[in-house]
Design a protein around this motif. Structure first.
Motif, PDB file in Angstrom:
ATOM      1  N   UNK A  29       5.015   5.012  -2.735  1.00  0.00           N
ATOM      2  CA  UNK A  29       3.852   5.660  -3.341  1.00  0.00           C
ATOM      3  C   UNK A  29       2.613   5.059  -2.707  1.00  0.00           C
ATOM      4  N   UNK A  30       1.802   5.915  -2.133  1.00  0.00           N
ATOM      5  CA  UNK A  30       0.666   5.448  -1.341  1.00  0.00           C
ATOM      6  C   UNK A  30      -0.611   5.458  -2.156  1.00  0.00           C
ATOM      7  N   UNK A  31      -0.573   4.858  -3.341  1.00  0.00           N
ATOM      8  CA  UNK A  31      -1.787   4.765  -4.150  1.00  0.00           C
ATOM      9  C   UNK A  31      -1.639   5.538  -5.450  1.00  0.00           C
ATOM     10  N   UNK A  32      -2.448   5.123  -6.424  1.00  0.00           N
ATOM     11  CA  UNK A  32      -2.317   5.650  -7.777  1.00  0.00           C
ATOM     12  C   UNK A  32      -2.478   7.165  -7.825  1.00  0.00           C
ATOM     13  N   UNK A  83       5.252   2.008 -10.502  1.00  0.00           N
ATOM     14  CA  UNK A  83       4.275   1.277  -9.687  1.00  0.00           C
ATOM     15  C   UNK A  83       3.133   2.186  -9.245  1.00  0.00           C
ATOM     16  N   UNK A  84       1.901   1.658  -9.281  1.00  0.00           N
ATOM     17  CA  UNK A  84       0.780   2.471  -8.797  1.00  0.00           C
ATOM     18  C   UNK A  84       0.829   2.624  -7.274  1.00  0.00           C
ATOM     19  N   UNK A  85       1.452   1.700  -6.619  1.00  0.00           N
ATOM     20  CA  UNK A  85       1.603   1.786  -5.162  1.00  0.00           C
ATOM     21  C   UNK A  85       2.651   0.770  -4.753  1.00  0.00           C
ATOM     22  N   UNK A 110      -2.761   3.213   3.105  1.00  0.00           N
ATOM     23  CA  UNK A 110      -1.547   3.733   3.730  1.00  0.00           C
ATOM     24  C   UNK A 110      -1.900   4.765   4.795  1.00  0.00           C
ATOM     25  N   UNK A 113       0.801  -1.220   0.000  1.00  0.00           N
ATOM     26  CA  UNK A 113       0.000   0.000   0.000  1.00  0.00           C
ATOM     27  C   UNK A 113       0.839   1.277   0.000  1.00  0.00           C
ATOM     28  N   UNK A 114       2.154   1.153   0.201  1.00  0.00           N
ATOM     29  CA  UNK A 114       2.987   2.354   0.293  1.00  0.00           C
ATOM     30  C   UNK A 114       2.911   2.980   1.668  1.00  0.00           C
ATOM     31  N   UNK A 115       3.755   3.989   1.869  1.00  0.00           N
ATOM     32  CA  UNK A 115       3.802   4.666   3.165  1.00  0.00           C
ATOM     33  C   UNK A 115       3.578   6.153   2.897  1.00  0.00           C
ATOM     34  N   UNK A 116       2.733   6.784   3.694  1.00  0.00           N
ATOM     35  CA  UNK A 116       2.494   8.213   3.467  1.00  0.00           C
ATOM     36  C   UNK A 116       3.795   8.967   3.773  1.00  0.00           C
ATOM     37  N   UNK A 156      -4.919   1.125  -7.416  1.00  0.00           N
ATOM     38  CA  UNK A 156      -4.500   1.778  -6.177  1.00  0.00           C
ATOM     39  C   UNK A 156      -5.219   1.122  -5.018  1.00  0.00           C
ATOM     40  N   UNK A 157      -4.595   1.020  -3.888  1.00  0.00           N
ATOM     41  CA  UNK A 157      -5.292   0.443  -2.740  1.00  0.00           C
ATOM     42  C   UNK A 157      -6.456   1.352  -2.389  1.00  0.00           C
TER      43      UNK A 157
END
Lengths: 584, 584
Positions: free
Chosen positions: A178-181, A211-213, B47, A124-127, B36-37
């Motif tokens: 990246x935390x989402x598309x 990567x999208x996330x 995230x 999910x990525x990290x903010x 995207x998540x």
């Protein structure tokens, strides 16, 4: 030091005649010996001098000096530990976000004894605001305070890997996430300020990322790469066994690429976070919880802060403790809390729910073993969940057996065609394979490669009587045989013997479940081995018959002067009689 | 979870074709898969949701949950650990103040599974302002940041013991301390706030105390008391062996009092604190030191911050690193620091001074063994100091050998009259005593009772070839025999395998010194055992002569018709001849 001796003789009387209870206010006299420090000595420090040297130790300084506690004691182990911490985090994040994990691990040699480790996931990525703390601060994370099954639990691992890299190469950690598309991808370059246990961000920049996330972490570190039982390669192979939902791409330092494709598209069952179980809470913790709770009544406190406590159980507990259900939790005195604690222990309370743990499952344990280990026989058992100190846990055991020369070390490569030689499982095999069995240890789906001897799993394997299942076993040692035993413990809190999470502490409840699981699986193995032995003995008997009967026929022909026909008929009859006399 | 599968198929291409170096800015396309998540899944967290759960973990919370790391995993071990931490602190304080230590340890049962531990010393005391922090805060102390030989080194122990007591009984720690005759004695009652890792002082009061200086700590804790190999009793006995300058009074839970009187009035040689040795400093640490130093030139920095670096060595290092001696340390760039680090490793620098460590000494090792262990033969060896990772250390070995039924477990009581049976040391003894030898492990004079198998000392004993010294030894195991081997490592920084300081990590330099020390002492043992065997064989021959010669005399008398006188003369001559023919 002569003065010290003098001093000793003067005060000698005091401690050599201590009362059963120390006298708190003994009148002077004994105190008259007059040797305060600072007077009668040469080299010693006074209490004031010592006080000036006392200071706080940052947890990062502590672990830098004690980095072997975190698994960074040698360059060889450091490489494994760093990869492990990064992959464990990736898997945890993917599962929490309900994403089927795809992970890339790449090790590149940079110089002699220096490698760059890259781990990239589709999680999910990290903010951005959290990246610094997650990678640049020890004892920071989301998993420590909750009771649910995760690989990481301490908030130390990945920051420690970065800290080790920084210590040995001076290079910072590079993180892309990246935390989402709809979010942007950021690259952070950071180090850890050990004296303050705080991140130092050297640069952050928005970048383009395919990567999208997901998250990518790169660490340069002093390390040594080597194949074998405790290598990164072995860790990744075993990770693939225990995580059949994972697709893992591994590029080793030689540039060779291996892909472990997932064998199931199902994520592990979602686990539910639970509250502590009353039976696992110590008195001191209970007192702290009473102080901190927002509940305004004792009855409410019990129901809200613990699992498995409903109105009736709360009432029972309060009655037993002789406390009012309406009492203010913050006003419960220490003695009352002690009574409450005793009452809780004495009250029958259901075991905690087990939705908080997710075992691999018998079918997937079998599938994992079959995919990665070439053997003749496989079996698996999953025990029902159990509880230690209020923490639910569950034990799974899988066995792969029977391959000349010892199974378990030689894992097959992905996609290799497996040639089974079922007929070869004979007494001879067991006799020949003279190495101890392989024990594959897992905790919350993470392979444990080091400190085998110190681990409860190994102890339980040794305590199991394998002789009754057809293996030889020297006293107090692992059994001997061409056999690999996989043991998995899933728990909301795995009690590791050190921060490096290499071995499981031997709590009695855990040892007991391990033994039961091993016995369950061992019985299946025993049935198979005994059948193999019987088949082999049948085969031997049959070969004797086939070998000698014709000769007997010839001898009879000579003695009794039979025709060739009569001879064959006799042989055939004899054969029938002998075959029938054997019990199939 | 079906959606997650979909997602997987869509992004599947990315990780299965990774470049040798990851593409940092791969153009879109791959990013178009659009999952995207938050979109394509059912139960996962985003995230942002995860970020909201991230938080700092207090080191006290960490160690409360992981208290087995500190040695508080079972009530039995907790009692030992608590006593050990308190006594270690008392001994360190006394030695730093150059006071001959007198310590009282008293264990009193309070309830079932609950004890009160009291440890009182005649040390320098603690100034009132420090009492709260020393007993109520983890990672606080004076020993962590200095390089000198002390028992404590982490600033965790005694606060952790208090924290465990508080957790299991809810009771605070009581401390009495007086920092010299002219100071007042104070009693503090305190607990540790685990969420903040900070002391909470419940009360402080001036009291009358008979001691002119010293400290007393009382902790009530959940515990179990048991005699045996890993008991408090054994720890205290072994402490007396390794600290012959200590007078220790021990009142066990049954009220029995044992006094271990000191056997020497000399304090251990004073140790000097040293600066780090350049060869033991990692690149990351070097960079940090360059940043923090008050020195205004690189040459000065090298001479001031390290041991064994004079003007010439500093010049050599700078020249080799192609850096100016006059360069400002704070302006050295990372690449320059790396060159400096390499230059340091390549420059020949004397080994660190060894005044920072104080071994027990051969004479006192022998005295300690003789006082506490009844045996027939004693020997000891002290190795010259050596260095691991820039840390000086020194190994000592002592052996007590020969007592039927195995030595080492049965330590004699103080003052017990020792009956030596030197004549009994024979082959028979070695054959009969069929137990593994006892290994008594010490680090900085502290006995190590747990985790024997994980300890470098045990490994070194196993790696030593004891067969050549006359003991039997199964492959890969401890030798067999009536023998106790004492091994002591003194160092400015003992690398323990866990915070509970129960086993020493197996650094190669340490293992090597251990083996050399064991061999040195082993050779002495070998000489003794061989002499014993020779004596025994002599004795057997002599007894044959004494047994049969008279019969031969009688036979000769009959055959040759000798008078009694002639017979006795013949017997005497025969005896002489046979005795002479044996080689003495």
């Amino acid at each position: 030091m002569a003065e010290a001796t003098l001093f000793d003789e003067e005060t000698g009387g005091a401690p050599s005649t201590p009362a059963r209870r120390p006298r708190r206010a003994k009148p002077a006299g004994a105190a008259e010996d007059g040797c305060a420090p600072g007077e009668n000595r040469r080299a010693g420090r006074t209490a004031e001098e010592m006080a000036s040297r006392q200071r706080e130790i940052s947890v990062a300084e502590f672990f830098t000096k004690n980095r072997h506690l975190l698994g960074f004691d040698s360059p060889l182990k450091a490489l494994l530990t760093a990869v492990k911490e990064a992959v464990d985090n990736s898997l945890d994040a993917c599962e929490e976000a309900a994403i089927l994990p795809e992970i890339l691990v790449e090790l590149s040699p940079v110089a002699e004894n220096r490698f760059r480790m890259l781990v990239e996931d589709n999680g999910p990525g990290i903010v951005p605001e959290q990246i610094g703390k997650v990678f640049g601060k020890l004892l920071y994370g989301s998993k420590f305070h909750k009771l649910s099954q995760t690989r990481g639990q301490q908030g130390i691992g990945i920051s420690a890997a970065g800290m080790y890299g920084q210590l040995t190469t001076g290079k910072p950690v590079r993180v892309v996430s990246r935390a989402g598309k709809r979010a942007k991808a950021y690259e952070y370059v950071l180090t850890l300020d050990t004296a303050r246990n705080k991140e130092e961000i050297h640069s952050k920049s928005e970048i383009e990322w395919h990567r999208p996330h997901g998250t990518r972490v790169e660490i340069e570190l002093e390390a040594r790469y080597q194949k074998g039982l405790r290598s990164v390669d072995m860790y990744l192979k075993q990770t693939a066994i225990a995580n059949p939902h994972l697709t893992l791409t591994y590029v080793d330092p030689g540039g060779e690429k291996v892909v472990y494709a997932r064998s199931t598209n199902e994520l592990p069952a979602e686990t539910v976070e639970i509250k502590p179980h009353p039976h696992g809470v110590e008195l001191g913790r209970l007192i702290a919880m009473l102080k901190e709770t927002p509940s305004r009544s004792l009855g409410g406190f019990l129901q809200e802060e613990f699992v498995r406590v409903g109105a009736k159980v709360a009432k029972d507990i309060c009655a037993r403790a002789k406390l009012s259900e309406k009492a203010y939790p913050t006003r419960i005195a220490r003695e009352e809390a002690a009574a409450l604690h005793t009452a809780i222990q004495e009250t029958k309370i259901s075991a905690p729910p087990t939705t908080c743990i997710s075992p691999i499952g018998e079918a997937l344990v079998l599938a994992g073993l079959k995919k990665e280990i070439e053997a003749d026989f496989y079996c698996a058992s999953t025990r029902p969940p159990a509880v230690y100190r209020g923490n639910p846990f569950q034990v799974e055991v899988g066995i792969a057996y029977g391959k000349p020369g010892g199974v378990g070390l030689e894992l097959t490569e992905e996609g290799r065609i497996q040639k089974r030689k079922a007929a070869q499982v004979t007494e001879e095999l067991v006799g020949n394979a003279d190495e101890p069995i392989r024990v594959l240890r897992f905790a919350n789906r993470v392979p444990l490669l080091h400190q085998q001897a110190a681990c409860a799993i190994t102890k339980a394997v040794i305590q199991t009587n394998w002789k009754s299942y057809g293996l030889t076993q020297p006293r107090g040692a692992l059994p001997i045989g061409p056999c690999a035993v996989l043991v998995h413990i899933a728990s909301v809190w795995v009690p590791f013997t050190s921060e490096s999470k290499e071995a499981i502490a031997g709590y009695e409840e855990i040892l007991r479940e391990l033994r039961l699981g091993l016995q369950e699986c061992g019985r299946k193995l025993g049935t198979y081995i005994r059948k193999g032995k019987r088949l082999q003995s049948e085969y031997t008997k049959r070969s004797y018959i086939e070998k000698y009967i014709p000769h007997i026929g010839l001898a009879l022909q000579e003695i009794l002067d039979l025709t060739d026909q009569e001879r064959d008929a006799t042989v055939s009859t004899l054969d029938d009689v002998l075959q029938k006399s054997r019990k199939f």
